[in-house]
Design a protein around this motif. Structure first.
Motif, PDB file in Angstrom:
ATOM      1  N   UNK A 174      33.586  51.097  70.867  1.00 36.12           N
ATOM      2  CA  UNK A 174      33.804  49.723  71.310  1.00 36.12           C
ATOM      3  C   UNK A 174      34.063  48.867  70.089  1.00 36.12           C
ATOM      4  N   UNK A 175      35.076  48.011  70.162  1.00 40.28           N
ATOM      5  CA  UNK A 175      35.302  47.105  69.050  1.00 40.28           C
ATOM      6  C   UNK A 175      34.304  45.959  69.157  1.00 40.28           C
ATOM      7  N   UNK A 176      33.600  45.679  68.067  1.00 41.16           N
ATOM      8  CA  UNK A 176      32.554  44.652  68.064  1.00 41.16           C
ATOM      9  C   UNK A 176      32.998  43.400  67.328  1.00 41.16           C
ATOM     10  N   UNK A 177      34.001  43.529  66.449  1.00 45.09           N
ATOM     11  CA  UNK A 177      34.515  42.418  65.658  1.00 45.09           C
ATOM     12  C   UNK A 177      35.587  42.943  64.740  1.00 45.09           C
ATOM     13  N   UNK A 178      36.190  42.071  63.957  1.00 47.50           N
ATOM     14  CA  UNK A 178      37.221  42.518  63.015  1.00 47.50           C
ATOM     15  C   UNK A 178      36.595  43.452  61.978  1.00 47.50           C
ATOM     16  N   UNK A 179      37.156  44.648  61.879  1.00 54.82           N
ATOM     17  CA  UNK A 179      36.659  45.698  60.986  1.00 54.82           C
ATOM     18  C   UNK A 179      35.230  46.122  61.326  1.00 54.82           C
ATOM     19  N   UNK A 180      34.854  45.975  62.575  1.00 54.03           N
ATOM     20  CA  UNK A 180      33.522  46.393  63.023  1.00 54.03           C
ATOM     21  C   UNK A 180      33.654  47.098  64.371  1.00 54.03           C
ATOM     22  N   UNK A 181      33.167  48.344  64.420  1.00 56.80           N
ATOM     23  CA  UNK A 181      33.254  49.158  65.629  1.00 56.80           C
ATOM     24  C   UNK A 181      31.885  49.744  65.941  1.00 56.80           C
ATOM     25  N   UNK A 182      31.491  49.644  67.202  1.00 56.76           N
ATOM     26  CA  UNK A 182      30.293  50.332  67.671  1.00 56.76           C
ATOM     27  C   UNK A 182      30.706  51.735  68.109  1.00 56.76           C
ATOM     28  N   UNK A 183      30.009  52.743  67.590  1.00 53.83           N
ATOM     29  CA  UNK A 183      30.335  54.130  67.937  1.00 53.83           C
ATOM     30  C   UNK A 183      29.133  54.773  68.620  1.00 53.83           C
ATOM     31  N   UNK A 184      29.410  55.652  69.578  1.00 54.33           N
ATOM     32  CA  UNK A 184      28.339  56.344  70.291  1.00 54.33           C
ATOM     33  C   UNK A 184      28.242  57.769  69.776  1.00 54.33           C
ATOM     34  N   UNK A 209      27.687  46.121  71.626  1.00 55.70           N
ATOM     35  CA  UNK A 209      27.765  44.671  71.787  1.00 55.70           C
ATOM     36  C   UNK A 209      28.897  44.086  70.967  1.00 55.70           C
ATOM     37  N   UNK A 210      29.238  42.841  71.252  1.00 53.60           N
ATOM     38  CA  UNK A 210      30.294  42.121  70.545  1.00 53.60           C
ATOM     39  C   UNK A 210      29.657  41.043  69.682  1.00 53.60           C
ATOM     40  N   UNK A 211      30.145  40.908  68.466  1.00 58.49           N
ATOM     41  CA  UNK A 211      29.607  39.888  67.565  1.00 58.49           C
ATOM     42  C   UNK A 211      30.121  38.502  67.962  1.00 58.49           C
ATOM     43  N   UNK A 212      29.197  37.591  68.090  1.00 58.63           N
ATOM     44  CA  UNK A 212      29.511  36.181  68.318  1.00 58.63           C
ATOM     45  C   UNK A 212      28.839  35.393  67.204  1.00 58.63           C
ATOM     46  N   UNK A 213      29.650  34.702  66.429  1.00 60.70           N
ATOM     47  CA  UNK A 213      29.160  33.974  65.255  1.00 60.70           C
ATOM     48  C   UNK A 213      28.387  34.907  64.315  1.00 60.70           C
ATOM     49  N   UNK A 214      28.938  36.133  64.199  1.00 56.73           N
ATOM     50  CA  UNK A 214      28.404  37.070  63.213  1.00 56.73           C
ATOM     51  C   UNK A 214      27.191  37.868  63.611  1.00 56.73           C
ATOM     52  N   UNK A 215      26.800  37.815  64.894  1.00 51.86           N
ATOM     53  CA  UNK A 215      25.619  38.567  65.312  1.00 51.86           C
ATOM     54  C   UNK A 215      25.694  38.928  66.783  1.00 51.86           C
ATOM     55  N   UNK A 216      24.904  39.917  67.179  1.00 53.96           N
ATOM     56  CA  UNK A 216      24.781  40.312  68.574  1.00 53.96           C
ATOM     57  C   UNK A 216      23.361  40.813  68.806  1.00 53.96           C
ATOM     58  N   UNK A 217      22.912  40.750  70.025  1.00 54.74           N
ATOM     59  CA  UNK A 217      21.562  41.196  70.371  1.00 54.74           C
ATOM     60  C   UNK A 217      21.652  42.513  71.136  1.00 54.74           C
ATOM     61  N   UNK A 218      20.969  43.541  70.623  1.00 58.74           N
ATOM     62  CA  UNK A 218      20.975  44.870  71.225  1.00 58.74           C
ATOM     63  C   UNK A 218      19.556  45.370  71.398  1.00 58.74           C
ATOM     64  N   UNK A 219      19.437  46.419  72.171  1.00 62.05           N
ATOM     65  CA  UNK A 219      18.120  47.005  72.423  1.00 62.05           C
ATOM     66  C   UNK A 219      18.037  48.386  71.808  1.00 62.05           C
ATOM     67  N   UNK A 220      16.864  48.732  71.287  1.00 57.07           N
ATOM     68  CA  UNK A 220      16.619  50.080  70.795  1.00 57.07           C
ATOM     69  C   UNK A 220      15.802  50.862  71.810  1.00 57.07           C
ATOM     70  N   UNK A 221      15.613  52.137  71.523  1.00 54.22           N
ATOM     71  CA  UNK A 221      14.933  53.025  72.472  1.00 54.22           C
ATOM     72  C   UNK A 221      13.495  52.591  72.764  1.00 54.22           C
ATOM     73  N   UNK A 222      12.904  51.807  71.861  1.00 54.95           N
ATOM     74  CA  UNK A 222      11.531  51.346  72.098  1.00 54.95           C
ATOM     75  C   UNK A 222      11.472  50.213  73.110  1.00 54.95           C
ATOM     76  N   UNK A 223      12.630  49.805  73.618  1.00 57.37           N
ATOM     77  CA  UNK A 223      12.677  48.754  74.624  1.00 57.37           C
ATOM     78  C   UNK A 223      12.720  47.355  74.057  1.00 57.37           C
TER      79      UNK A 223
END
Length: 237
Positions: A174-184, A209-223
């Protein structure tokens, strides 16, 4: 909504695919720049006397129309695109084509349902070779210089000239921002990298997630939720 003609993929209509399948092989044929004949405004059709191509080409209120090459028996074969002056926009060498460009490209398919791109000048930028080319507006709004592609179950990115930017070796991207890609790396294990494949963040997130104003909120396996920044910094919320 983008009009699609004779596309065989899940996102396109399959009109006329059986006619196209009558062509046994896709031989290299000299390009044609102009159809013979004239435009009939009353019926909104191109009347073509050349039996090597479809005789009556319907525009149905659009500026462009698909037209077929015919075989020795007069059966309709491969398809291209023409305008109302008879100018050939897309060569009739394909088994399907979109009738309107998206982000400057027509999508075409060969007999194996492989997808390629033709630019608005009629240049084949990407020969049919991919299973899917993602011309999604939502992706291109983030960075219009790269296009996600899929082949053999792997995803990557190409530039607008067809050159591979991110190799096709990832299950999901998934593209998250310019020169930034989320990979699975594996299900629910997403990380962040740049276009050169440099890992910025290990695959520790359950989704992308997609970066908005340089950041995004994601979840880790710990919830727990974490703020991920473009430079790879991670802060717990």
């Amino acid at each position: 909504m983008v009009a699609i003609i004779v596309f065989i993929s899940s996102s396109c209509q399959g009109q006329g695919s059986t006619k196209a399948a009558k062509i046994a092989s896709e031989e290299a044929i000299l390009p044609i720049s102009q159809l013979q004949g004239k435009y009939n405004a009353a019926e909104d059709i191109w009347e073509n006397p050349d039996t090597a191509y479809e005789q009556f080409i319907r525009f149905d209120g659009e500026n462009l129309a698909t037209f077929y090459r015919t075989d020795a028996d007069g059966a309709l074969g491969t398809v291209g695109i023409v305008d109302k002056t008879g100018k050939v926009i897309v060569q009739p060498n394909y088994f399907s084509t979109s009738t309107k460009p998206r982000s400057g490209f027509f999508e075409v398919q060969d007999s194996q349902q492989r997808v390629g791109l033709i630019d608005v000048n009629g240049v084949e930028v990407v020969p049919p070779q991919y299973e899917t080319i993602f011309l999604d507006d939502s992706l291109l709004e983030i960075d219009s210089t790269v296009i996600k592609v899929d082949k053999d179950g792997k995803q990557g990115f190409i530039d607008r000239n067809g050159k591979i930017v991110v190799p096709l070796k990832y299950q999901l991207l998934d593209i998250a921002g310019k020169n930034r890609i989320m990979y699975m790396e594996s299900p629910q294990h997403w990380g962040l990298m740049d276009y050169n494949g440099k890992i910025i963040t290990a695959p520790v997130f359950t989704h992308s997630g997609i970066f908005v104003e340089g950041k995004t909120v994601l979840q880790q396996a710990d919830g727990e939720a974490y703020t991920l920044y473009e430079d790879g910094r991670i802060d717990k919320k």
